[in-house]
Design a protein around this motif. Sequence first.
Motif, PDB file in Angstrom:
ATOM      1  N   THR A  33       0.839  -1.206   0.000  1.00 41.47           N
ATOM      2  CA  THR A  33       0.000   0.000   0.000  1.00 41.47           C
ATOM      3  C   THR A  33       0.873   1.256   0.000  1.00 41.47           C
ATOM      4  N   LEU A  34       1.862   1.258   0.881  1.00 38.93           N
ATOM      5  CA  LEU A  34       2.714   2.443   0.992  1.00 38.93           C
ATOM      6  C   LEU A  34       3.581   2.634  -0.253  1.00 38.93           C
ATOM      7  N   ALA A  35       4.081   1.521  -0.807  1.00 37.26           N
ATOM      8  CA  ALA A  35       4.926   1.619  -2.007  1.00 37.26           C
ATOM      9  C   ALA A  35       4.138   2.190  -3.181  1.00 37.26           C
ATOM     10  N   GLY A  36       2.827   1.968  -3.187  1.00 41.20           N
ATOM     11  CA  GLY A  36       2.009   2.462  -4.291  1.00 41.20           C
ATOM     12  C   GLY A  36       1.378   3.819  -4.015  1.00 41.20           C
ATOM     13  N   SER A  37       1.684   4.376  -2.846  1.00 43.23           N
ATOM     14  CA  SER A  37       0.996   5.607  -2.443  1.00 43.23           C
ATOM     15  C   SER A  37       1.844   6.856  -2.670  1.00 43.23           C
ATOM     16  N   PRO A  38       1.247   7.927  -3.216  1.00 45.59           N
ATOM     17  CA  PRO A  38       1.994   9.187  -3.360  1.00 45.59           C
ATOM     18  C   PRO A  38       2.484   9.694  -2.001  1.00 45.59           C
ATOM     19  N   ALA A  39       1.808   9.309  -0.923  1.00 42.87           N
ATOM     20  CA  ALA A  39       2.225   9.759   0.417  1.00 42.87           C
ATOM     21  C   ALA A  39       3.599   9.207   0.795  1.00 42.87           C
ATOM     22  N   GLY A  40       4.034   8.153   0.110  1.00 40.72           N
ATOM     23  CA  GLY A  40       5.320   7.538   0.434  1.00 40.72           C
ATOM     24  C   GLY A  40       6.501   8.167  -0.281  1.00 40.72           C
ATOM     25  N   ARG A  41       6.238   9.201  -1.083  1.00 39.24           N
ATOM     26  CA  ARG A  41       7.329   9.804  -1.856  1.00 39.24           C
ATOM     27  C   ARG A  41       8.149  10.802  -1.041  1.00 39.24           C
ATOM     28  N   ASP A  42       9.394  10.990  -1.471  1.00 37.59           N
ATOM     29  CA  ASP A  42      10.297  11.996  -0.885  1.00 37.59           C
ATOM     30  C   ASP A  42      10.565  11.763   0.599  1.00 37.59           C
ATOM     31  N   ARG A  43      10.617  10.496   0.996  1.00 30.57           N
ATOM     32  CA  ARG A  43      10.863  10.202   2.408  1.00 30.57           C
ATOM     33  C   ARG A  43      11.999   9.211   2.598  1.00 30.57           C
TER      34      ARG A  43
ATOM     35  N   PHE B  51      -0.220   2.992  10.236  1.00 32.53           N
ATOM     36  CA  PHE B  51      -1.325   2.612   9.354  1.00 32.53           C
ATOM     37  C   PHE B  51      -2.611   2.643  10.164  1.00 32.53           C
ATOM     38  N   ILE B  52      -3.605   3.334   9.625  1.00 34.02           N
ATOM     39  CA  ILE B  52      -4.900   3.349  10.287  1.00 34.02           C
ATOM     40  C   ILE B  52      -5.893   2.690   9.336  1.00 34.02           C
ATOM     41  N   ASN B  53      -6.392   1.532   9.735  1.00 36.46           N
ATOM     42  CA  ASN B  53      -7.236   0.730   8.844  1.00 36.46           C
ATOM     43  C   ASN B  53      -6.545   0.544   7.487  1.00 36.46           C
ATOM     44  N   GLN B  54      -5.257   0.306   7.543  1.00 38.82           N
ATOM     45  CA  GLN B  54      -4.380   0.025   6.380  1.00 38.82           C
ATOM     46  C   GLN B  54      -4.085   1.257   5.521  1.00 38.82           C
ATOM     47  N   VAL B  55      -4.505   2.426   5.961  1.00 39.33           N
ATOM     48  CA  VAL B  55      -4.161   3.647   5.227  1.00 39.33           C
ATOM     49  C   VAL B  55      -2.952   4.272   5.910  1.00 39.33           C
ATOM     50  N   PRO B  56      -1.868   4.537   5.146  1.00 45.41           N
ATOM     51  CA  PRO B  56      -0.696   5.140   5.785  1.00 45.41           C
ATOM     52  C   PRO B  56      -0.973   6.575   6.215  1.00 45.41           C
ATOM     53  N   PHE B  57      -0.605   6.871   7.461  1.00 46.12           N
ATOM     54  CA  PHE B  57      -0.742   8.244   7.949  1.00 46.12           C
ATOM     55  C   PHE B  57       0.627   8.720   8.437  1.00 46.12           C
ATOM     56  N   PHE B  58       1.115   9.817   7.852  1.00 44.04           N
ATOM     57  CA  PHE B  58       2.410  10.371   8.274  1.00 44.04           C
ATOM     58  C   PHE B  58       2.172  11.552   9.208  1.00 44.04           C
ATOM     59  N   PHE B  59       2.991  11.621  10.258  1.00 46.21           N
ATOM     60  CA  PHE B  59       2.819  12.705  11.229  1.00 46.21           C
ATOM     61  C   PHE B  59       3.305  14.052  10.694  1.00 46.21           C
ATOM     62  N   PHE B  60       4.260  13.987   9.738  1.00 42.07           N
ATOM     63  CA  PHE B  60       4.845  15.222   9.221  1.00 42.07           C
ATOM     64  C   PHE B  60       4.873  15.184   7.697  1.00 42.07           C
ATOM     65  N   ALA B  61       5.036  16.353   7.086  1.00 32.64           N
ATOM     66  CA  ALA B  61       5.178  16.439   5.629  1.00 32.64           C
ATOM     67  C   ALA B  61       6.470  15.732   5.207  1.00 32.64           C
ATOM     68  N   PRO B  62       6.606  15.384   3.919  1.00 33.82           N
ATOM     69  CA  PRO B  62       7.807  14.660   3.483  1.00 33.82           C
ATOM     70  C   PRO B  62       9.104  15.384   3.835  1.00 33.82           C
ATOM     71  N   SER B  63      10.087  14.605   4.276  1.00 36.91           N
ATOM     72  CA  SER B  63      11.416  15.174   4.495  1.00 36.91           C
ATOM     73  C   SER B  63      12.420  14.034   4.481  1.00 36.91           C
ATOM     74  N   GLU B  64      13.669  14.398   4.281  1.00 34.21           N
ATOM     75  CA  GLU B  64      14.741  13.408   4.270  1.00 34.21           C
ATOM     76  C   GLU B  64      15.541  13.530   5.555  1.00 34.21           C
ATOM     77  N   PRO B  65      16.161  12.443   6.007  1.00 32.60           N
ATOM     78  CA  PRO B  65      16.989  12.547   7.204  1.00 32.60           C
ATOM     79  C   PRO B  65      18.149  13.521   6.965  1.00 32.60           C
ATOM     80  N   VAL B  66      18.414  14.350   7.949  1.00 35.39           N
ATOM     81  CA  VAL B  66      19.549  15.277   7.861  1.00 35.39           C
ATOM     82  C   VAL B  66      20.832  14.442   7.825  1.00 35.39           C
ATOM     83  N   GLY B  67      21.706  14.763   6.905  1.00 39.00           N
ATOM     84  CA  GLY B  67      22.994  14.061   6.870  1.00 39.00           C
ATOM     85  C   GLY B  67      23.026  12.843   5.981  1.00 39.00           C
TER      86      GLY B  67
END
Length: 352
Positions: free
Chosen positions: A162-172, A210-226
């Motif tokens: 689900t997450l691999a196919g979701s736009p919410a999983g991008r840029d993270r 995942f809430i009822n299999q829907v991915p929920f991110f606490f924050f907007a997309p970001s990459e680890p510093v460093g």
Amino acid sequence: SPVNLTRAGLHKLFVRQDVQTAINASLPNVTIFATGGTIASQGTSNTQTTGYSVGLGVQQLVDAVPELLNISNIAGYQISNVGSGSINETISLKLAKMINEELAKDTVSGVVVTHGTDTLEETAFFLESTVNSTKPVILVGAMRPATALSADGPLNLYQAVTLAGSPAGRDRGTMIVLNDRIGSAFYTTKNNANTLDTFFSTEAGQLGVFINQVPFFFFAPSEPVGRVVFDVTNVTDLAQVDIVYSHQDMDPALFNASYSSGAKGIVFAGVGAGGMSDKASLAAEELYNATGIPIVASHRSTDGFVPDGGDFTIASGFYNPQKARIVLQLGLTAGWGEDKIKEAFAKSYPKP
Ligand SMILES: NC(=O)C[C@H](N)C(=O)O
């Protein structure tokens, strides 16, 4: 060779992936790379949760969760079928190269790697450091074999796809999915040898749930510093880096032994924030002065960071020993000298 796991795959009809047409054009295309682990294991009864054996292939993993085909068009590759203690640099490099190629295809939304949990964090961090894409790379495993009562693999796999196919999983960057949680590959660690809730991120916390299999991110997309991304397109071998474990009365000869067996760099899992005994420290310093081999100070505690290197060591910052080893391996393989290696580690934590 690729195994096609479209709906037709459920009926064991295999087609070459390059002639695959999407079964449902409105669904994302997700590619699964299977490597083995408990998620691909079977016991002799449904109550057996230790001593089982690896053996299920990628087709069987997908067949066990037909619901996957309601959310994605799936293609699968069997990369290996081993316990994750046997994942090695040949497999990691193959994965990195194949995933980079897969994600470069416009048609592919994201990838999932099924993996044993014991070293899952290492492969996840290796991919975090070698895959150059904004698309999701999801590592998933299980703590109970596929044959167990309440096996956790099927739902974990469903959530990962689900997450691999979701736009919410991008840029993270690369992420780890187990037990309803989404963690960053940069920080997530296996914390318990046996329990379902073994994976959690250290100081950085979880990225989402995942809430009822829907991915929920606490924050907007970001990459680890460093985060440093290395190009391994033409790499066939990685520099040998060993980990030396620090403890009371540790044998100072371990540093030399490691060097003599071919290590080009050494990480030590220090007591506290990168410490070791005076005797061991002397042996490490002598080795460094004689050979210039980079020695990285990490911590044997699950959590925390090492803020200061000494005169002859490089501080690992937030990298635990197994992740510091990968940074050092990739830096040395890229031909980096000590200053550049130091800089890469220093990017991941604030100066005290
Ligand atoms: N839960 C697991 O996957 C453990 C297994 N021994 C592995 O890492 O392959």
